[in-house]
Scaffold this motif. Sequence first.
Motif, PDB file in Angstrom:
ATOM      1  N   ASP A  15       0.836  -1.195   0.000  1.00 29.67           N
ATOM      2  CA  ASP A  15       0.000   0.000   0.000  1.00 29.67           C
ATOM      3  C   ASP A  15       0.873   1.248   0.000  1.00 29.67           C
ATOM      4  N   ARG A  16       0.495   2.234  -0.786  1.00 29.52           N
ATOM      5  CA  ARG A  16       1.299   3.452  -0.869  1.00 29.52           C
ATOM      6  C   ARG A  16       1.369   4.214   0.447  1.00 29.52           C
ATOM      7  N   GLY A  17       0.489   3.938   1.383  1.00 35.52           N
ATOM      8  CA  GLY A  17       0.514   4.603   2.677  1.00 35.52           C
ATOM      9  C   GLY A  17       1.504   4.005   3.667  1.00 35.52           C
ATOM     10  N   GLU A  18       2.090   2.865   3.324  1.00 41.00           N
ATOM     11  CA  GLU A  18       3.054   2.237   4.230  1.00 41.00           C
ATOM     12  C   GLU A  18       4.254   3.165   4.445  1.00 41.00           C
ATOM     13  N   PRO A  19       4.780   3.212   5.661  1.00 43.06           N
ATOM     14  CA  PRO A  19       5.922   4.090   5.941  1.00 43.06           C
ATOM     15  C   PRO A  19       7.118   3.866   5.022  1.00 43.06           C
ATOM     16  N   ARG A  20       7.451   2.634   4.712  1.00 43.74           N
ATOM     17  CA  ARG A  20       8.603   2.373   3.842  1.00 43.74           C
ATOM     18  C   ARG A  20       8.362   2.899   2.433  1.00 43.74           C
ATOM     19  N   VAL A  21       7.123   2.830   1.978  1.00 45.87           N
ATOM     20  CA  VAL A  21       6.783   3.333   0.646  1.00 45.87           C
ATOM     21  C   VAL A  21       6.850   4.860   0.639  1.00 45.87           C
ATOM     22  N   GLN A  22       6.310   5.488   1.661  1.00 41.75           N
ATOM     23  CA  GLN A  22       6.357   6.944   1.762  1.00 41.75           C
ATOM     24  C   GLN A  22       7.807   7.440   1.873  1.00 41.75           C
ATOM     25  N   ALA A  23       8.633   6.719   2.614  1.00 41.30           N
ATOM     26  CA  ALA A  23      10.050   7.094   2.733  1.00 41.30           C
ATOM     27  C   ALA A  23      10.751   6.994   1.382  1.00 41.30           C
ATOM     28  N   SER A  24      10.405   5.990   0.613  1.00 34.36           N
ATOM     29  CA  SER A  24      11.009   5.829  -0.713  1.00 34.36           C
ATOM     30  C   SER A  24      10.572   6.931  -1.664  1.00 34.36           C
ATOM     31  N   ALA A  25       9.313   7.312  -1.594  1.00 30.32           N
ATOM     32  CA  ALA A  25       8.824   8.421  -2.430  1.00 30.32           C
ATOM     33  C   ALA A  25       9.551   9.711  -2.060  1.00 30.32           C
ATOM     34  N   ARG A  26       9.754   9.952  -0.770  1.00 29.57           N
ATOM     35  CA  ARG A  26      10.497  11.147  -0.339  1.00 29.57           C
ATOM     36  C   ARG A  26      11.943  11.101  -0.822  1.00 29.57           C
ATOM     37  N   ALA A  27      12.553   9.916  -0.779  1.00 30.16           N
ATOM     38  CA  ALA A  27      13.935   9.781  -1.241  1.00 30.16           C
ATOM     39  C   ALA A  27      14.053  10.161  -2.713  1.00 30.16           C
ATOM     40  N   PHE A  28      13.103   9.727  -3.523  1.00 26.48           N
ATOM     41  CA  PHE A  28      13.130  10.123  -4.936  1.00 26.48           C
ATOM     42  C   PHE A  28      12.839  11.613  -5.094  1.00 26.48           C
ATOM     43  N   ALA A  29      11.909  12.132  -4.347  1.00 26.84           N
ATOM     44  CA  ALA A  29      11.579  13.556  -4.456  1.00 26.84           C
ATOM     45  C   ALA A  29      12.790  14.438  -4.179  1.00 26.84           C
ATOM     46  N   GLU A  30      13.669  13.997  -3.302  1.00 27.71           N
ATOM     47  CA  GLU A  30      14.839  14.791  -2.924  1.00 27.71           C
ATOM     48  C   GLU A  30      15.972  14.738  -3.937  1.00 27.71           C
ATOM     49  N   PHE A  40      16.180  18.638 -15.181  1.00 30.34           N
ATOM     50  CA  PHE A  40      14.756  18.731 -14.883  1.00 30.34           C
ATOM     51  C   PHE A  40      14.402  17.528 -14.028  1.00 30.34           C
ATOM     52  N   TRP A  41      13.534  17.735 -13.033  1.00 29.38           N
ATOM     53  CA  TRP A  41      13.163  16.634 -12.151  1.00 29.38           C
ATOM     54  C   TRP A  41      11.760  16.851 -11.618  1.00 29.38           C
ATOM     55  N   GLU A  42      10.916  15.850 -11.786  1.00 26.76           N
ATOM     56  CA  GLU A  42       9.620  15.835 -11.121  1.00 26.76           C
ATOM     57  C   GLU A  42       9.218  14.390 -10.900  1.00 26.76           C
ATOM     58  N   CYS A  43       8.517  14.172  -9.804  1.00 29.48           N
ATOM     59  CA  CYS A  43       7.994  12.844  -9.523  1.00 29.48           C
ATOM     60  C   CYS A  43       6.745  13.001  -8.661  1.00 29.48           C
ATOM     61  N   ALA A  44       5.842  12.025  -8.801  1.00 33.32           N
ATOM     62  CA  ALA A  44       4.581  12.119  -8.064  1.00 33.32           C
ATOM     63  C   ALA A  44       3.835  10.794  -8.146  1.00 33.32           C
ATOM     64  N   TRP A  45       2.866  10.662  -7.243  1.00 35.17           N
ATOM     65  CA  TRP A  45       1.967   9.514  -7.279  1.00 35.17           C
ATOM     66  C   TRP A  45       0.972   9.700  -8.418  1.00 35.17           C
ATOM     67  N   ASN A  46       0.681   8.633  -9.116  1.00 33.22           N
ATOM     68  CA  ASN A  46      -0.312   8.638 -10.176  1.00 33.22           C
ATOM     69  C   ASN A  46      -1.707   8.789  -9.550  1.00 33.22           C
ATOM     70  N   ILE A  47      -2.532   9.588 -10.162  1.00 28.43           N
ATOM     71  CA  ILE A  47      -3.895   9.776  -9.663  1.00 28.43           C
ATOM     72  C   ILE A  47      -4.903   8.867 -10.368  1.00 28.43           C
ATOM     73  N   SER A  48      -4.470   8.148 -11.395  1.00 28.72           N
ATOM     74  CA  SER A  48      -5.360   7.254 -12.131  1.00 28.72           C
ATOM     75  C   SER A  48      -5.518   5.935 -11.378  1.00 28.72           C
ATOM     76  N   ALA A  80      18.124   5.345  -3.279  1.00 28.00           N
ATOM     77  CA  ALA A  80      16.675   5.505  -3.443  1.00 28.00           C
ATOM     78  C   ALA A  80      16.090   4.335  -4.225  1.00 28.00           C
ATOM     79  N   ALA A  81      16.752   3.930  -5.298  1.00 23.10           N
ATOM     80  CA  ALA A  81      16.264   2.805  -6.101  1.00 23.10           C
ATOM     81  C   ALA A  81      16.268   1.508  -5.295  1.00 23.10           C
ATOM     82  N   ALA A  82      17.260   1.336  -4.445  1.00 23.53           N
ATOM     83  CA  ALA A  82      17.331   0.121  -3.619  1.00 23.53           C
ATOM     84  C   ALA A  82      16.125   0.012  -2.691  1.00 23.53           C
ATOM     85  N   GLN A  83      15.656   1.149  -2.198  1.00 20.07           N
ATOM     86  CA  GLN A  83      14.461   1.125  -1.345  1.00 20.07           C
ATOM     87  C   GLN A  83      13.257   0.602  -2.130  1.00 20.07           C
TER      88      GLN A  83
END
Length: 97
Positions: A15-30, A40-48, A80-83
């Motif tokens: 689930d995207r709400g899991e702490p490890r998943v959220q930490a990985s998303a933050r790692a990529f965002a940084e 150029f850099w952007e990343c985000a959760w898909n809304i579809s 970040a990719a390893a996470q």
Amino acid sequence: MIRHLVLLKLNEGVDRGEPRVQASARAFAELGAVIPELEFWECAWNISDRPIAYDFAINSAVADTDALTRYVEHPAHQAAAAQWREFATWVIADYPF
């Protein structure tokens, strides 16, 4: 310039709400502020919620293939990719523009 696109799909039962998943998303965002090769850099959760949709997307650009190699090999990117590797799969596309 080279566009580097990545689409990540969470593994079944993750689930995207899991702490490890959220930490990985933050790692990529940084990464945009950490890796100098990124023009150029952007990343985000898909809304579809369509069945064929991936969960997370990265859209980035680098100057050339050498910069792409340095980005991919950068320790922050590797960490970040390893996470994500623990709970997701992904596809990439790199193309000149």
